[in-house]
Design an enzyme around this catalytic site. Structure first.
Site, mmCIF file in Angstrom:
data_model
loop_
_atom_site.group_PDB
_atom_site.id
_atom_site.type_symbol
_atom_site.label_atom_id
_atom_site.label_comp_id
_atom_site.label_asym_id
_atom_site.label_seq_id
_atom_site.Cartn_x
_atom_site.Cartn_y
_atom_site.Cartn_z
ATOM 1 N N ARG A 72 0.852 -1.182 0.000
ATOM 2 C CA ARG A 72 0.000 0.000 0.000
ATOM 3 C C ARG A 72 0.892 1.238 0.000
ATOM 4 N NH1 ARG A 72 -1.958 1.010 4.362
ATOM 5 N NH2 ARG A 72 -1.354 -0.712 5.692
ATOM 6 N N TYR A 200 -0.993 -3.781 -7.028
ATOM 7 C CA TYR A 200 -0.824 -4.462 -5.742
ATOM 8 C C TYR A 200 -2.162 -4.505 -4.979
ATOM 9 C CZ TYR A 200 -0.081 -5.296 -0.878
ATOM 10 O OH TYR A 200 -0.230 -5.807 0.387
ATOM 11 N N LYS A 209 -9.557 -2.235 1.682
ATOM 12 C CA LYS A 209 -9.237 -1.043 2.473
ATOM 13 C C LYS A 209 -10.011 0.182 1.983
ATOM 14 C CE LYS A 209 -6.066 -3.283 4.817
ATOM 15 N NZ LYS A 209 -6.312 -3.646 6.224
ATOM 16 N N HIS A 229 -10.894 -1.622 11.583
ATOM 17 C CA HIS A 229 -9.783 -2.482 11.159
ATOM 18 C C HIS A 229 -9.587 -3.559 12.234
ATOM 19 C CE1 HIS A 229 -5.272 -2.561 9.733
ATOM 20 N NE2 HIS A 229 -5.977 -3.512 9.172
ATOM 21 N N SER A 251 -1.138 -2.833 11.222
ATOM 22 C CA SER A 251 -0.682 -3.844 10.262
ATOM 23 C C SER A 251 0.598 -4.484 10.798
ATOM 24 C CB SER A 251 -0.405 -3.187 8.914
ATOM 25 O OG SER A 251 -1.537 -2.471 8.496
ATOM 26 N N CYS A 253 1.031 -6.823 13.122
ATOM 27 C CA CYS A 253 1.083 -7.174 14.551
ATOM 28 C C CYS A 253 0.432 -8.529 14.811
ATOM 29 C CB CYS A 253 0.395 -6.119 15.396
ATOM 30 S SG CYS A 253 1.367 -4.623 15.630
ATOM 31 N N ASP A 280 -9.497 -9.134 9.435
ATOM 32 C CA ASP A 280 -8.992 -7.793 9.092
ATOM 33 C C ASP A 280 -10.004 -6.660 9.295
ATOM 34 O OD1 ASP A 280 -6.763 -6.242 8.161
ATOM 35 O OD2 ASP A 280 -7.731 -6.026 6.222
ATOM 36 N N ARG A 382 1.942 -12.224 -0.272
ATOM 37 C CA ARG A 382 0.598 -12.495 0.235
ATOM 38 C C ARG A 382 0.001 -13.798 -0.271
ATOM 39 N NH1 ARG A 382 -1.799 -8.287 3.626
ATOM 40 N NH2 ARG A 382 -0.164 -6.716 3.689
HETATM 41 C C1 OXD Z 1 -2.904 -4.112 6.136
HETATM 42 C C2 OXD Z 1 -3.453 -5.287 5.452
HETATM 43 O O1 OXD Z 1 -1.935 -3.522 5.658
HETATM 44 O O2 OXD Z 1 -4.385 -5.894 5.993
HETATM 45 O O3 OXD Z 1 -3.443 -3.760 7.194
HETATM 46 O O4 OXD Z 1 -2.999 -5.618 4.352
HETATM 47 MN MN MN Z 2 -5.210 -4.839 7.650
#
Ligand code: OXD
Ligand code: MN
Length: 598
Positions: A72, A200, A209, A229, A251, A253, A280, A382
């Site tokens: 991102r 991406y 998102k 989130h 993100s 964690c 998520d 991913r």
């Molecule tokens: C993030 C994701 O960056 O879920 O939070 O990809």
């Molecule tokens: Mn996320």
């Protein structure tokens, strides 16, 4: 061109976008397996995706993004509202007309020689009270195939939408994948998302998102609900009872790991189970019947980080991506036609049999943990996998009503400041705890220098309006939820003086979740401290937990007053940055914390 709908708002918008982008043809995505299979075959023929070993990884594919397009791009993500103050100081802002003029140039003719795919999709179960519909236009088959996993796609979405104009318009064009002209833009006042020059996931799977967080958070404020989130998980007790928790972490964690955790042996033997509803995003609404907050996961799949996922850290995620999965930017094991990533196992494909995420031959013997450029898989590589393939997916995943939330958990990566767990005094204080969430990074060269990044409610990159107004919305929601969840904060990442993590984490995190749920039912006492309620050490179940004694727990639960005082200064700076929209209540909470710290 024959459209799959007669909805005049949809048809005229598609035609307008097509007139600008000038595709050779327009193809509607109908959600059928036959069409998906034909698209996979086409993408394999052009090399856009690689079909993997169908015995070992049925219906799995590999894709590589451009080297300059792997994550991102927060610096190029914009919230375009008429007034700058409605986007706030934390978001990048540009006036809609100015942004659209810029985008118009980039989109014009960008689909020449290409196909425009039209994807009707739903976030949430089609027809449910939670569901919101979107249409994404894209010139990428990779995007289509990912959206088929991550969202609910098909003609039933068009039927549910009917003649209404109430859908989110999403336009994505790969254009030249030019970093300098990459824009991920949101127009919350007109329900539009426009993304250009990226391929991406987080930038182009517009349901995730862009819609389910940025646009939805804006809609949530307008309509009286919340888009967060957050993962959603269910804990099943030995007596069959189930309780649900949502949790927000920045993100990287371990949200996906927590969402799918496997109980430690001792608790499993007693009959505890954990079910995953989402990893998520959570959409939350007040249920009129019982006055509780209910959550749904609006997504249909997981877009998880591959590196570090293994049989120990997250066996459920690993099993989820053994079929029907698109891998992006991982290592291709050409001998077995399978995939590999750092942290999967100790058997990387050998030189000669390995292609790295850039598409070059990869030599695992040259891998140096400290030098990211030697990685075979990109650190942000991913898997896109179907939620229904997850071994621990909750039977409530498809629920129309959602699940009742007992506890909301915030968390971050803090070496010293935050204890293992604490409970806020009430919703208002809990919202404050969310507003001061933060994570520390380790400065690469200097060694063990914590760089604090404040990430309120883990929504810093995802709030579709002014952060201060978002906090106000949190405070307001507390007044309209008769049976509100209790709010907690956890920190799995406290370190000792040598920098080692003290708490084992992973499945053992369930031990902390059980204390949280016991608090929600008034089944356990706590100690009142300056920051909130902290457990009595003996109330954290450590049965069968090697290397952790009650003293370790005591240590993990201490409130380190000097580091909190330092944190207060950092919070003041951050609040000043958020600016005028910070609700006075948040400043009152901050002053009260400061006073309690002495
Ligand atoms: C993030 C994701 O960056 O879920 O939070 O990809
Ligand atoms: Mn996320």
């Amino acid at each position: 061109m024959k459209h799959l709908t007669t909805n005049k708002y949809v048809v005229s918008w598609i035609e307008e976008m097509a007139a600008m982008t000038q595709p050779d043809k327009i193809v509607w995505i109908d959600g059928t397996e036959e069409q998906a299979e034909a698209l996979r075959a086409e993408a394999c023929a052009t090399g856009e995706i690689i079909k993997l070993n169908q015995e070992k990884l049925p219906n799995c594919y590999l894709h590589r993004t451009a080297v300059n397009d792997v994550a991102r791009v927060e610096g190029r993500t914009y919230i375009c509202t008429e007034k700058k103050e409605d986007a706030g100081n934390i978001n990048n802002w540009m006036a809609p007309a100015e942004m659209k003029a810029k985008l118009f140039k980039l989109y014009t003719g960008s689909m020449k020689g290409r196909t425009m795919y039209v994807i009707p999709y739903s976030m949430g179960v089609v027809g449910s009270d939670f569901a919101k519909y979107g249409i994404e236009l894209t010139d990428s088959i990779y995007v289509v195939l990912n959206m088929l996993i991550m969202t609910r796609v098909g003609t039933n979405v068009l039927e549910a939408l009917g003649d209404s104009a109430d859908y989110i318009k999403g336009l994505h064009a790969k254009a030249d994948i030019d970093e300098e002209n990459r824009y991920i833009t949101h127009f919350p006042e007109t329900n539009e998302i426009m993304s250009v020059n990226s391929g991406y996931g987080g930038n182009v799977l517009l349901g995730k998102k862009c819609f389910a967080l940025r646009i939805a958070s804006y809609l949530g404020r307008k309509e009286g609900w919340m888009a967060e989130h957050m993962l959603i998980l269910g804990v099943k007790y030995p007596n069959g009872e189930k309780k649900y928790i949502t949790a927000a972490f920045p993100s990287a964690c371990g949200k996906t790991n927590l969402a799918m955790l496997i109980p430690p042996k001792a608790l499993k033997a007693e009959g505890y189970e954990v079910e995953c509803v989402g990893d998520d995003i959570a959409w939350l609404r007040v249920n009129k019947e019982d006055g509780k907050l209910y959550a749904v996961n609006p997504e249909n799949g997981f877009f998880g980080v591959a590196p570090g996922t293994n049989e120990k850290s997250n066996p459920n995620a690993l099993h989820t991506c053994l079929r029907d999965t698109i891998f992006t930017n991982v290592v291709h094991d050409t001998k077995n036609n399978t995939v590999w990533w750092e942290g999967l196992d100790n058997n990387p494909p050998q030189p000669g049999d390995a292609i790295d995420w850039k598409g070059n031959p990869w030599d695992c013997t040259k891998y140096d943990k400290k030098d990211k450029s030697t990685c075979g898989a990109h650190p942000n590589s991913r898997f896109t996998a179907l939620a229904k393939n997850c071994p621990c997916i909750s039977p409530e995943f498809d629920s129309l009503k959602g699940v009742p939330v007992s506890a909301i958990v915030f968390g971050g990566r803090r070496a010293k400041t935050a204890p293992l767990v604490y409970q806020s005094f009430n919703w208002q204080h809990g919202s404050f705890v969310g507003s001061i969430m933060a994570s520390e990074t380790t400065a690469a060269a200097a060694g063990a220098v914590g760089v604090v990044r404040r990430d309120p409610m883990a929504m810093r990159p995802f709030v579709g309006y002014n952060m201060g107004d978002y906090w106000k919305h949190w405070l307001d929601m507390g007044k309209v939820i008769p049976n509100a969840p209790k709010i907690f904060h956890v920190n799995w990442f406290r370190t000792d003086d040598e920098g080692h993590f003290i708490w084992p984490g992973f499945g053992d995190n369930l031990r902390v979740l059980l204390w949280i749920l016991a608090r929600c039912e008034d089944k356990v006492d706590a100690v009142e401290t300056a920051i909130g309620y902290v457990p009595k050490a003996e109330d954290i179940n450590i049965e069968g937990l090697e290397g952790v004694t009650i003293d370790t727990i005591r240590d993990l639960l201490t409130v380190d007053v000097p580091s909190w005082k330092a944190d207060v200064e950092n919070i003041k700076e951050f609040y000043a940055q958020v600016g005028e929209a910070v609700p006075a209540t948040m400043y009152e909470e901050l002053a009260a914390l400061e006073a309690r710290l002495g």
